[in-house]
Scaffold this active site. Sequence first.
Site, PDB file in Angstrom:
ATOM      1  N   CYS A  55     -27.748  25.320 -29.143  1.00  0.00           N
ATOM      2  CA  CYS A  55     -29.031  25.338 -28.646  1.00  0.00           C
ATOM      3  C   CYS A  55     -28.337  27.376 -29.800  1.00  0.00           C
ATOM      4  CB  CYS A  55     -29.630  25.997 -28.503  1.00  0.00           C
ATOM      5  SG  CYS A  55     -31.119  27.159 -28.431  1.00  0.00           S
ATOM      6  N   CYS A  58     -29.832  29.866 -27.315  1.00  0.00           N
ATOM      7  CA  CYS A  58     -29.142  29.853 -26.912  1.00  0.00           C
ATOM      8  C   CYS A  58     -27.871  30.974 -26.124  1.00  0.00           C
ATOM      9  CB  CYS A  58     -28.372  28.916 -26.058  1.00  0.00           C
ATOM     10  SG  CYS A  58     -30.519  27.786 -25.434  1.00  0.00           S
ATOM     11  N   CYS A 403     -32.822  26.762 -45.802  1.00  0.00           N
ATOM     12  CA  CYS A 403     -33.803  25.378 -45.311  1.00  0.00           C
ATOM     13  C   CYS A 403     -33.658  24.104 -45.573  1.00  0.00           C
ATOM     14  CB  CYS A 403     -34.741  25.521 -44.606  1.00  0.00           C
ATOM     15  SG  CYS A 403     -36.537  24.350 -43.925  1.00  0.00           S
ATOM     16  N   CYS A 406     -37.182  22.260 -46.715  1.00  0.00           N
ATOM     17  CA  CYS A 406     -37.603  23.153 -47.685  1.00  0.00           C
ATOM     18  C   CYS A 406     -36.410  22.227 -48.710  1.00  0.00           C
ATOM     19  CB  CYS A 406     -36.862  23.725 -47.668  1.00  0.00           C
ATOM     20  SG  CYS A 406     -38.251  25.283 -45.958  1.00  0.00           S
TER      21      CYS A 406
END
Length: 494
Positions: A55, A58, A403, A406
């Site tokens: 993550c 994280c 992205c 996208c």
Amino acid sequence: MAAAARLLRAVSLLLSCLSAAVSSRRDALELRDTDFDYLAAEHETMLVKFYAPWCGHCKKLAPEFEKAATRLKGSVQLAKVDCTAHSETCARFGVSGYPTLKIFRYGKDSGPYDGPRTAEGIYQYMRKQTGPDSVHLKTRDDLRSFINNYEASIIGVFSGAHSPGLAEFLKAAGLLREQFRFAHITDLQLAEEHGCSSECVLLFRPPRLANMFEDGVEVFRDHLTISSLRRFIRDHIYGLCPHMTLENRDRLQVRDLLTAFYDLDYHHNVRGSNYWRNRVMKAASKHTGRGLMFSVANKKDFLSELESDFGVGTSDGGDLPLVTIRTKLGYKYTMREEFTRDGKSLERFLEDYFAGRLKRYVKSEPVPEQNTAAVKVVVAETFDDIVNNPDKDVLIQFYSPSCPHCKKLEPAYRELAHTLYTDQNIVIAKMNAVDNDVPLGYDVQGYPTIYLAPVGRKDEPMRYEGGRELQDFLRFLKREAGHGLVDGGAKDEL
């Protein structure tokens, strides 16, 4: 012999460093399914981070969490659980996203951690989780010591331990202890020197923020309830010009806020920090009641925000304060004139602001020289002309260039634009939401985010929540667009 001695010292230094590193790593316990319950139960207060090694959020939190663990060692235990390896514990406590932080008391889940994600923020937040909700001050020395703090202090003054007001005050302290420091006195004589000879509540602003423009203490004498005390604190805690930090900025930025950013450091240079703050306060004292709040902040703490939101570079302003205004509606202004030591430049900036003469700062990519493709490119400076065109329905996609979702959407979105190319009543558009300011009314938290700005309802854009295929978009537009759709032949991108 000399060489051997030098080698021995080097080895000793290396072992010392390794020992310190190991000690630092161990300040945050690593808990597992097999030992969580009995280890957590050993600690009165524990902050647990549930995380996944992959993550990104994280990873960003990890060094801050470790620093906080070291600072809190001996008072609050910090711990972490790798949910990819110990899924049973994470499932038991309802962990569905990463990182999730929870506060435990003697092994029992006490509730979520809603505080800042910086080392300093975690430290300050968790320090307030220890000890009583309100500290009982019994002597004048206790009182002086408590208010001589980096943070503000709220102190209830009561005639005795059985005062009904004290019971209500302690309830409020229990609810608000995560945000503020509370103490109480049961001897009225201790507070007489602060203008409180009967039951009241005293709010002491931090001594480091003492100034000639306002009193350092506020007195609350109204009927004491949790709600009335909360309002009193909210209205008086910050004073004329608070120190904005990464931890309190969300509470301050709900108002129209002027901020002076400079080399502010209240830990090592109180006098230098207050030099510029006093000049801001002088201006603030002249404009009270006009709806604008004033603050000061460390420029280094907010460099990324200044660069992304105001277009300010790291070298802009030099050693002089940079002044910005951000309104609660999202309008942004910057003071272009240098901050003069007599404060006159700030006064001129404020006069122009209140007179409505300032030009808003809008982060925008350059306006495209040509915009003839089927999918129209929108930048911040052309948003009103294209999206808020009163005669056209506009479907706009807010995207990030990096992205992957996208990029996956792009073929279907371009096909939609081709399909409706000959329909003069509708525009299919896109805007890079990273490099352009997103207007009010459009809540963009992730990418891609798609909205329809329909004819007759431009102030109420409609978020698109449907599928990502051509027919999904066409059904939505046929149902919600102000004009009927005209399917036309596709045109090639120019």
